[in-house]
Design a protein around this motif. Structure first.
Motif, PDB file in Angstrom:
ATOM      1  N   THR A   1       6.222   2.546  11.849  1.00 38.45           N
ATOM      2  CA  THR A   1       5.314   2.237  10.796  1.00 38.45           C
ATOM      3  C   THR A   1       5.548   1.475   9.765  1.00 38.45           C
ATOM      4  O   THR A   1       6.451   1.443  10.098  1.00 38.45           O
ATOM      5  N   THR A   2       4.959   1.024   8.976  1.00 35.27           N
ATOM      6  CA  THR A   2       5.987  -0.015   7.351  1.00 35.27           C
ATOM      7  C   THR A   2       5.412   1.479   7.187  1.00 35.27           C
ATOM      8  O   THR A   2       5.261   2.163   6.451  1.00 35.27           O
TER       9      THR A   2
ATOM     10  N   ALA B   1       4.980   3.234   3.586  1.00 39.28           N
ATOM     11  CA  ALA B   1       3.388   3.943   3.427  1.00 39.28           C
ATOM     12  C   ALA B   1       3.323   3.654   1.931  1.00 39.28           C
ATOM     13  O   ALA B   1       3.793   5.024   1.620  1.00 39.28           O
TER      14      ALA B   1
ATOM     15  N   ARG C   1      -2.144   6.265   1.025  1.00 41.88           N
ATOM     16  CA  ARG C   1      -1.291   6.031   1.810  1.00 41.88           C
ATOM     17  C   ARG C   1      -1.216   4.501   3.444  1.00 41.88           C
ATOM     18  O   ARG C   1      -2.431   5.020   3.564  1.00 41.88           O
TER      19      ARG C   1
ATOM     20  N   THR D   1      -1.317   3.172   6.586  1.00 41.80           N
ATOM     21  CA  THR D   1      -0.459   2.752   6.950  1.00 41.80           C
ATOM     22  C   THR D   1      -0.678   1.811   7.941  1.00 41.80           C
ATOM     23  O   THR D   1      -1.699   1.495   8.044  1.00 41.80           O
ATOM     24  N   THR D   2       0.595   0.944   8.480  1.00 45.38           N
ATOM     25  CA  THR D   2      -0.016  -0.339   9.404  1.00 45.38           C
ATOM     26  C   THR D   2       1.183  -0.133  10.389  1.00 45.38           C
ATOM     27  O   THR D   2       2.640   0.733  10.579  1.00 45.38           O
TER      28      THR D   2
ATOM     29  N   GLY E   1      -3.861   1.791  10.535  1.00 48.92           N
ATOM     30  CA  GLY E   1      -4.207   2.946  10.447  1.00 48.92           C
ATOM     31  C   GLY E   1      -6.128   2.524  10.421  1.00 48.92           C
ATOM     32  O   GLY E   1      -6.296   2.765   9.497  1.00 48.92           O
TER      33      GLY E   1
ATOM     34  N   LYS F   1      -7.422   4.380   7.220  1.00 45.73           N
ATOM     35  CA  LYS F   1      -7.451   3.212   5.971  1.00 45.73           C
ATOM     36  C   LYS F   1      -8.069   2.795   5.479  1.00 45.73           C
ATOM     37  O   LYS F   1      -8.959   2.241   4.168  1.00 45.73           O
TER      38      LYS F   1
END
Length: 197
Positions: free
Chosen positions: A2-3, A5, A61, A63-64, A109, A112
């Protein structure tokens, strides 16, 4: 992977609940509301906490994830609950948001999508701005091929006062990227939202 966050913090630092409660008490008294009855004595505090909740976004946060499979079809979350406060009358408006995007190199996510709507709804708002802020934020942070946001809401400033147009709903939309420029993608998004046209 994940990137990182990044936290998105609320924008209402410095809330003074005690001062707000005193002001609420004076406001209600000035309107002739009797606060000496047992059922009304705690109303200014409840009113203050209620508005604080409506006007304070919870941090979240972002989340990608990498779009490893190269998914290039529409991702849509329908019927996300929306509650906000009209900036002109400070009366609530409530409804649903339909938020979708065509992924680029990353996917989001799913929770989000609702968090972004909530983040911009928790402040005095107008529905048009809320719709655009949600779409612009997703475009900026996700870099998708396209973004679409449609919000349907009932405004109590219209239904409980003034014109008293009970049951009326306001529909706003923002389409960006290929969801705006490509007719078939735009139509697919609008069809999947289920919004009557």
């Amino acid at each position: 992977m994940t990137t990182p966050a990044s936290p998105v913090a609320p924008e209402t630092a410095g809330v003074d609940l005690a001062a707000a409660e005193r002001a609420a008490r004076e406001f209600l008294r000035a309107l002739g509301v009797p606060l000496d009855r047992e059922g009304m004595q705690d109303t200014p505090g409840r009113m203050t906490r209620g508005y604080a909740e409506l006007l304070t976004a919870r941090p979240f946060r972002l989340t990608t994830f990498p779009n490893e499979e190269g998914y290039d079809e529409l991702v849509l979350a329908r019927d996300i609950p929306v509650r906000s406060v009209c900036e002109h009358h400070l009366l609530p408006f409530v409804g649903v948001a339909h938020v979708g995007y065509l992924p680029g190199s990353r996917i989001l996510g799913l929770s989000k999508l609702a968090r972004v709507v909530e983040h911009f709804a928790c402040r005095p708002q107008v529905q048009e701005r809320l719709t655009k802020q949600t779409a612009d934020w997703l475009e900026e942070h996700l870099d998708p091929q396209g973004v679409g946001v449609v919000i349907e809401a009932e405004h109590t400033c219209m239904t409980l006062r003034g014109v008293q147009a009970t049951g009326s709903k306001t529909v706003t939309s923002t389409l960006l990227g290929s969801l705006r420029s490509d007719a078939s993608s735009r139509q697919e998004f609008l069809d999947l939202t289920g919004v009557r046209r």
